[in-house]
Design a protein around this motif. Structure first.
Motif, short mmCIF file in Angstrom:
data_model
loop_
_atom_site.label_atom_id
_atom_site.label_comp_id
_atom_site.label_asym_id
_atom_site.label_seq_id
_atom_site.Cartn_x
_atom_site.Cartn_y
_atom_site.Cartn_z
N ASN A 54 -4.34 3.27 6.27
CA ASN A 54 -5.76 3.43 6.01
C ASN A 54 -6.22 2.51 4.89
O ASN A 54 -7.29 1.89 4.98
N ASP A 55 -5.42 2.37 3.83
CA ASP A 55 -5.77 1.45 2.74
C ASP A 55 -5.72 0.01 3.21
O ASP A 55 -6.54 -0.83 2.82
N TYR A 56 -4.73 -0.28 4.06
CA TYR A 56 -4.56 -1.64 4.58
C TYR A 56 -5.77 -2.07 5.41
O TYR A 56 -6.32 -3.17 5.22
N TYR A 81 0.81 -1.22 0.00
CA TYR A 81 0.00 0.00 0.00
C TYR A 81 0.85 1.27 0.00
O TYR A 81 0.30 2.37 0.03
N HIS A 116 -15.48 6.56 2.95
CA HIS A 116 -15.65 5.12 3.14
C HIS A 116 -16.63 4.87 4.29
O HIS A 116 -16.47 5.42 5.39
N ARG A 155 -1.37 6.92 4.98
CA ARG A 155 -2.14 6.54 3.79
C ARG A 155 -2.14 5.03 3.61
O ARG A 155 -3.17 4.42 3.32
N ILE A 168 -10.27 9.51 2.36
CA ILE A 168 -10.74 8.33 3.06
C ILE A 168 -12.11 8.51 3.71
O ILE A 168 -12.86 7.56 3.88
#
Length: 357
Positions: free
Chosen positions: A116-118, A29, A154, A113, A151
């Motif tokens: 957060n994606d993970y 990521y 989401h 970042r 983010i």
């Protein structure tokens, strides 16, 4: 045995700590050059200068898979979430929470970042009971705002999480763009302890560094007092009337005497904060929440009842267990003296409303 209604009371746990399986979890990521740096040297962290002599985790929380404590979502569901009737477990990673103490603001923002994606890719799909806090690094508010914009839409992200350690009080105007973004997306700001005194942060107490974890842990409310007074007196809640703040894992019983002192001083010194239109304590009651863990437990529990009467505890408190840490609070055991309706508010309804669950 507990009564059935106590056993089945729903719980929204506002402080559940997820961990990485290993140092490479974030690599897919991360963009370059951060990916190569993290692959070679690991994920940076300011760390904390104090180590707990009893460790940091529950001994029974090790997953049978052999993964690190807090890193196996399936085991977390089996070991804690499902048996304790946890309706939502709000994830707060202490693997990177101290990243704001790292000197490089670009590296810190990249790590946030990636985390957060993970968590969106690898935790939320496992169960609808997992919700979470996005992490932002406070060194560069512009980058933090961009991450909130990216983010916040989401549906499983319910708040913005930052660390208590800082180089300045959080009411400072330097941070206001972050609060404006939080308000715009209806996301509370959650302040969590963990790295005070580490990295580029100020010392963990008002008089400097202490020598051990016992003193550091005991003095954490000093951090929250300073941030809270700053947020109120700098007019953050007047400027952003829909903005909410959660003071997580910092105790609760210090709040009433602090607000008494602040209100008293404001009556004579209100010219110092002419933008405030109400008493400071009123802003706190309308905009601030606190988590239950670690709840202060005096020998005479009637004294705790008295403290709860001194502030709007039933509407300001959110349940938290701190799972899987050593000082975990069992939701079937704490606050058993409270009337059922007050307990229901603290254990689920306040969080349901605040986080729009």
């Amino acid at each position: 045995m507990l009564k059935d209604k106590q056993e089945t009371m729903p719980v929204i746990d506002c402080d559940v700590h997820n961990q990485f399986r290993g140092g490479g979890d974030l690599l897919p990521y991360l963009d370059e050059p951060w990916r190569s740096q993290a692959a070679r040297f690991g994920v940076p962290s300011a760390g904390a200068p104090y180590a707990s002599p009893v460790g940091n985790k529950r001994k029974d929380a090790d997953p049978p898979s052999g993964l690190p404590v807090g890193s196996d979502p399936a085991f977390m569901l089996e070991h804690y979430v499902n048996p304790f009737n946890v309706e939502y477990a709000l994830l707060c990673s202490d693997s990177i929470i101290g990243i704001s103490g790292f000197a490089d603001p670009d590296y810190a923002a990249a790590i946030c970042r990636a985390y957060n994606d993970y968590v969106i890719a690898e935790w939320f799909p496992v169960s609808s009971k997992f919700k979470g806090y996005m992490c932002v690094a406070m060194q560069d508010p512009a980058q933090a705002v961009r991450e909130i914009e990216r983010i916040a839409p989401h549906p499983d992200i319910v708040a913005v999480c930052v660390i208590g350690g800082s180089r300045m009080p959080y009411g400072d105007r330097y941070f206001h763009p972050i609060y404006e973004a939080c308000q715009r997306h209806q996301l509370p700001l959650l302040i969590h302890p963990g790295a005070e005194g580490g990295g580029i942060f100020n010392p963990p107490t008002a008089v400097g560094y202490v020598s051990n974890y016992l003193q550091w842990h005991t003095c954490l409310p000093q951090t929250y007092m300073a941030h809270l007074v700053s947020l109120v007196c700098e007019g953050v809640f007047e400027k952003y009337p829909e903005f909410k703040v959660v003071l997580c894992e910092g105790g609760v019983t210090w709040l009433p005497p602090l607000l008494w002192r602040l209100d008293k001083n404001f009556k004579a010194l209100r010219s110092s904060a002419p933008w405030l239109k109400r008493m400071p304590s009123e802003y706190v009651r309308d905009h601030c929440f606190m988590t239950t863990q670690p709840i202060e437990e005096p020998n005479n529990l009637k004294h705790l009842d008295m403290m709860f009467e001194m502030f709007d505890a039933e509407n300001m408190l959110l349940f938290s267990s701190d799972y899987p840490h050593w000082d975990f609070d069992d939701p079937t055991q704490i606050l058993r003296r409270l009337p059922e309706e007050k307990k229901r508010k603290i254990f689920s309804e306040n969080a349901r409303k605040l986080f729009r669950l």
